[in-house]
Write a protein that holds these residues in place. Structure first.
Motif, PDB file in Angstrom:
ATOM      1  N   ASN A   1      -9.494  19.194  -8.023  1.00  0.00           N
ATOM      2  CA  ASN A   1     -10.600  19.701  -7.227  1.00  0.00           C
ATOM      3  C   ASN A   1     -10.534  19.155  -5.805  1.00  0.00           C
ATOM      4  OD1 ASN A   1     -13.035  21.000  -6.589  1.00  0.00           O
ATOM      5  ND2 ASN A   1     -14.208  19.184  -7.122  1.00  0.00           N
ATOM      6  N   PHE A   2     -10.598  20.076  -4.846  1.00  0.00           N
ATOM      7  CA  PHE A   2     -10.734  19.734  -3.433  1.00  0.00           C
ATOM      8  C   PHE A   2     -12.180  20.066  -3.068  1.00  0.00           C
ATOM      9  CE2 PHE A   2      -6.269  20.097  -4.013  1.00  0.00           C
ATOM     10  CZ  PHE A   2      -5.676  19.267  -3.067  1.00  0.00           C
ATOM     11  N   PRO A   3     -13.102  19.071  -3.123  1.00  0.00           N
ATOM     12  CA  PRO A   3     -14.523  19.367  -2.944  1.00  0.00           C
ATOM     13  C   PRO A   3     -14.865  19.867  -1.549  1.00  0.00           C
ATOM     14  CG  PRO A   3     -14.177  17.009  -3.028  1.00  0.00           C
ATOM     15  CD  PRO A   3     -12.859  17.657  -3.347  1.00  0.00           C
ATOM     16  N   GLN A   4     -14.064  19.494  -0.554  1.00  0.00           N
ATOM     17  CA  GLN A   4     -14.252  20.004   0.800  1.00  0.00           C
ATOM     18  C   GLN A   4     -12.905  19.976   1.515  1.00  0.00           C
ATOM     19  OE1 GLN A   4     -16.827  17.498   3.197  1.00  0.00           O
ATOM     20  NE2 GLN A   4     -16.684  15.898   1.660  1.00  0.00           N
ATOM     21  N   PHE A   5     -12.778  20.817   2.494  1.00  0.00           N
ATOM     22  CA  PHE A   5     -11.532  20.984   3.240  1.00  0.00           C
ATOM     23  C   PHE A   5     -10.987  19.658   3.769  1.00  0.00           C
ATOM     24  CE2 PHE A   5      -9.348  21.834   7.277  1.00  0.00           C
ATOM     25  CZ  PHE A   5      -8.356  22.709   6.853  1.00  0.00           C
ATOM     26  N   THR A   6     -11.856  18.760   4.160  1.00  0.00           N
ATOM     27  CA  THR A   6     -11.439  17.499   4.783  1.00  0.00           C
ATOM     28  C   THR A   6     -11.069  16.411   3.782  1.00  0.00           C
ATOM     29  OG1 THR A   6     -13.749  16.808   4.923  1.00  0.00           O
ATOM     30  CG2 THR A   6     -12.800  17.905   6.859  1.00  0.00           C
ATOM     31  N   ASP A   7     -11.192  16.664   2.493  1.00  0.00           N
ATOM     32  CA  ASP A   7     -10.866  15.667   1.470  1.00  0.00           C
ATOM     33  C   ASP A   7      -9.421  15.868   1.025  1.00  0.00           C
ATOM     34  OD1 ASP A   7     -10.628  13.963  -0.698  1.00  0.00           O
ATOM     35  OD2 ASP A   7     -12.585  14.475  -1.533  1.00  0.00           O
ATOM     36  N   GLY A   8      -8.529  15.001   1.463  1.00  0.00           N
ATOM     37  CA  GLY A   8      -7.105  15.160   1.181  1.00  0.00           C
ATOM     38  C   GLY A   8      -6.581  14.354   0.011  1.00  0.00           C
ATOM     39  N   ARG A   9      -7.448  13.716  -0.748  1.00  0.00           N
ATOM     40  CA  ARG A   9      -6.970  12.883  -1.866  1.00  0.00           C
ATOM     41  C   ARG A   9      -6.209  13.683  -2.903  1.00  0.00           C
ATOM     42  NH1 ARG A   9     -12.582   9.984  -3.170  1.00  0.00           N
ATOM     43  NH2 ARG A   9     -13.267  12.082  -2.606  1.00  0.00           N
ATOM     44  N   GLY A  10      -6.540  14.954  -3.053  1.00  0.00           N
ATOM     45  CA  GLY A  10      -5.866  15.797  -4.044  1.00  0.00           C
ATOM     46  C   GLY A  10      -4.385  15.992  -3.769  1.00  0.00           C
ATOM     47  N   TYR A  11      -3.979  15.923  -2.511  1.00  0.00           N
ATOM     48  CA  TYR A  11      -2.558  16.034  -2.181  1.00  0.00           C
ATOM     49  C   TYR A  11      -1.773  14.896  -2.831  1.00  0.00           C
ATOM     50  CZ  TYR A  11      -3.899  19.325   1.527  1.00  0.00           C
ATOM     51  OH  TYR A  11      -4.390  20.391   2.230  1.00  0.00           O
ATOM     52  N   SER A  12      -2.297  13.680  -2.722  1.00  0.00           N
ATOM     53  CA  SER A  12      -1.642  12.522  -3.334  1.00  0.00           C
ATOM     54  C   SER A  12      -1.634  12.626  -4.848  1.00  0.00           C
ATOM     55  CB  SER A  12      -2.356  11.230  -2.914  1.00  0.00           C
ATOM     56  OG  SER A  12      -2.298  11.076  -1.526  1.00  0.00           O
ATOM     57  N   THR A  13      -2.719  13.107  -5.407  1.00  0.00           N
ATOM     58  CA  THR A  13      -2.793  13.271  -6.859  1.00  0.00           C
ATOM     59  C   THR A  13      -1.737  14.259  -7.334  1.00  0.00           C
ATOM     60  OG1 THR A  13      -5.154  12.772  -6.848  1.00  0.00           O
ATOM     61  CG2 THR A  13      -4.289  13.911  -8.782  1.00  0.00           C
ATOM     62  N   GLY A  14      -1.592  15.365  -6.618  1.00  0.00           N
ATOM     63  CA  GLY A  14      -0.568  16.348  -6.976  1.00  0.00           C
ATOM     64  C   GLY A  14       0.820  15.753  -6.944  1.00  0.00           C
ATOM     65  N   ARG A  15       1.124  15.019  -5.891  1.00  0.00           N
ATOM     66  CA  ARG A  15       2.451  14.391  -5.786  1.00  0.00           C
ATOM     67  C   ARG A  15       2.687  13.392  -6.908  1.00  0.00           C
ATOM     68  NH1 ARG A  15       5.467  13.441  -0.104  1.00  0.00           N
ATOM     69  NH2 ARG A  15       7.255  13.066  -1.425  1.00  0.00           N
ATOM     70  N   LEU A  16       1.681  12.585  -7.216  1.00  0.00           N
ATOM     71  CA  LEU A  16       1.832  11.617  -8.300  1.00  0.00           C
ATOM     72  C   LEU A  16       2.102  12.312  -9.629  1.00  0.00           C
ATOM     73  CD1 LEU A  16      -0.977   9.062  -7.408  1.00  0.00           C
ATOM     74  CD2 LEU A  16       1.488   8.619  -7.443  1.00  0.00           C
ATOM     75  N   LEU A  17       1.362  13.367  -9.904  1.00  0.00           N
ATOM     76  CA  LEU A  17       1.565  14.081 -11.170  1.00  0.00           C
ATOM     77  C   LEU A  17       2.976  14.641 -11.269  1.00  0.00           C
ATOM     78  CD1 LEU A  17      -1.886  15.843 -11.462  1.00  0.00           C
ATOM     79  CD2 LEU A  17      -0.923  14.201 -13.093  1.00  0.00           C
ATOM     80  N   ARG A  18       3.510  15.166 -10.189  1.00  0.00           N
ATOM     81  CA  ARG A  18       4.864  15.730 -10.206  1.00  0.00           C
ATOM     82  C   ARG A  18       5.952  14.655 -10.185  1.00  0.00           C
ATOM     83  NH1 ARG A  18       4.259  20.759 -12.100  1.00  0.00           N
ATOM     84  NH2 ARG A  18       3.357  22.201 -10.618  1.00  0.00           N
ATOM     85  N   GLU A  19       5.860  13.727  -9.256  1.00  0.00           N
ATOM     86  CA  GLU A  19       6.957  12.780  -9.039  1.00  0.00           C
ATOM     87  C   GLU A  19       6.914  11.560  -9.962  1.00  0.00           C
ATOM     88  OE1 GLU A  19       7.957  13.661  -4.385  1.00  0.00           O
ATOM     89  OE2 GLU A  19       6.508  12.090  -4.802  1.00  0.00           O
ATOM     90  N   ARG A  20       5.763  10.957 -10.136  1.00  0.00           N
ATOM     91  CA  ARG A  20       5.694   9.749 -10.958  1.00  0.00           C
ATOM     92  C   ARG A  20       5.554  10.065 -12.440  1.00  0.00           C
ATOM     93  NH1 ARG A  20       1.515   5.339  -9.195  1.00  0.00           N
ATOM     94  NH2 ARG A  20       2.977   5.273  -7.468  1.00  0.00           N
ATOM     95  N   PHE A  21       4.735  11.085 -12.764  1.00  0.00           N
ATOM     96  CA  PHE A  21       4.456  11.354 -14.168  1.00  0.00           C
ATOM     97  C   PHE A  21       5.241  12.544 -14.718  1.00  0.00           C
ATOM     98  CE2 PHE A  21       0.496   9.388 -12.443  1.00  0.00           C
ATOM     99  CZ  PHE A  21       0.731   8.138 -12.980  1.00  0.00           C
ATOM    100  N   GLY A  22       6.008  13.215 -13.885  1.00  0.00           N
ATOM    101  CA  GLY A  22       6.910  14.271 -14.350  1.00  0.00           C
ATOM    102  C   GLY A  22       6.238  15.520 -14.878  1.00  0.00           C
TER     103      GLY A  22
END
Length: 168
Positions: free
Chosen positions: A80-101
């Motif tokens: 969830n990206f609760p507002q346009f200015t909240d960029g934490r989801g970008y890091s979460t996406g990368r972690l899910l792909r790169e660290r957790f496969g």
């Protein structure tokens, strides 16, 4: 049925997003579900017996480590990206792909706009639920805003200088 951009195509969204989980004494809705992380962690057995597919959505403040041992069993993880200015989801996406496969559908939900899609795709997102008041056809073009990338990312692990050296 709502629409969704997935793998650079506009398709029907066949998942129902549950903002809150139904009470334990109420039946789950039919079909495929996206359920809140906290509810999924607490009621995994209930969802394991559900007839449709069940995916999980994380709010921007929730840590993907909570899913680390179970990511491969999930068909969809939404951030969830609760507002346009909240960029934490970008890091979460990368972690899910790169660290957790995570190899399944990684979906951006919430305040998702055309201007974000290219960067979200670079972080591993392959599905986008565009904000309802925006044109999904126009948003699809956001994935093609740039023809080349310089930095390494999930979608292109080699930086441009390395790709150029290999081409010579």
């Amino acid at each position: 049925m709502p629409k969704l951009i997935k793998n650079q195509d506009i398709i029907d969204d066949n998942y129902q997003l549950l903002e809150t989980a139904p009470a334990a004494d109420q039946p789950l809705p039919e079909g495929n579900l996206l359920v809140p992380l906290a509810d999924w962690l607490e009621n995994q057995q209930r969802y394991a017996n559900h007839q449709g597919s069940v995916g999980v959505w994380l709010d921007s403040h929730e840590e993907p480590e909570l899913l680390a041992s179970q990511v491969q069993s999930l068909p969809v993880i939404a951030i969830n990206f609760p507002q346009f200015t909240d960029g934490r989801g970008y890091s979460t996406g990368r972690l899910l792909r790169e660290r957790f496969g995570f190899l399944g559908e990684l979906r951006a939900i919430g305040d998702v706009l055309r201007d974000q899609l290219f960067y979200m795709a670079r972080c591993g997102f392959n599905a986008f639920a565009i904000r309802a008041d925006r044109c999904i056809d126009d948003a699809l073009n956001g994935l093609k805003d740039f023809s080349e990338t310089y930095q390494a990312a999930v979608d292109q692990p080699q930086p441009l200088f390395r790709r150029r050296m290999q081409a010579e």
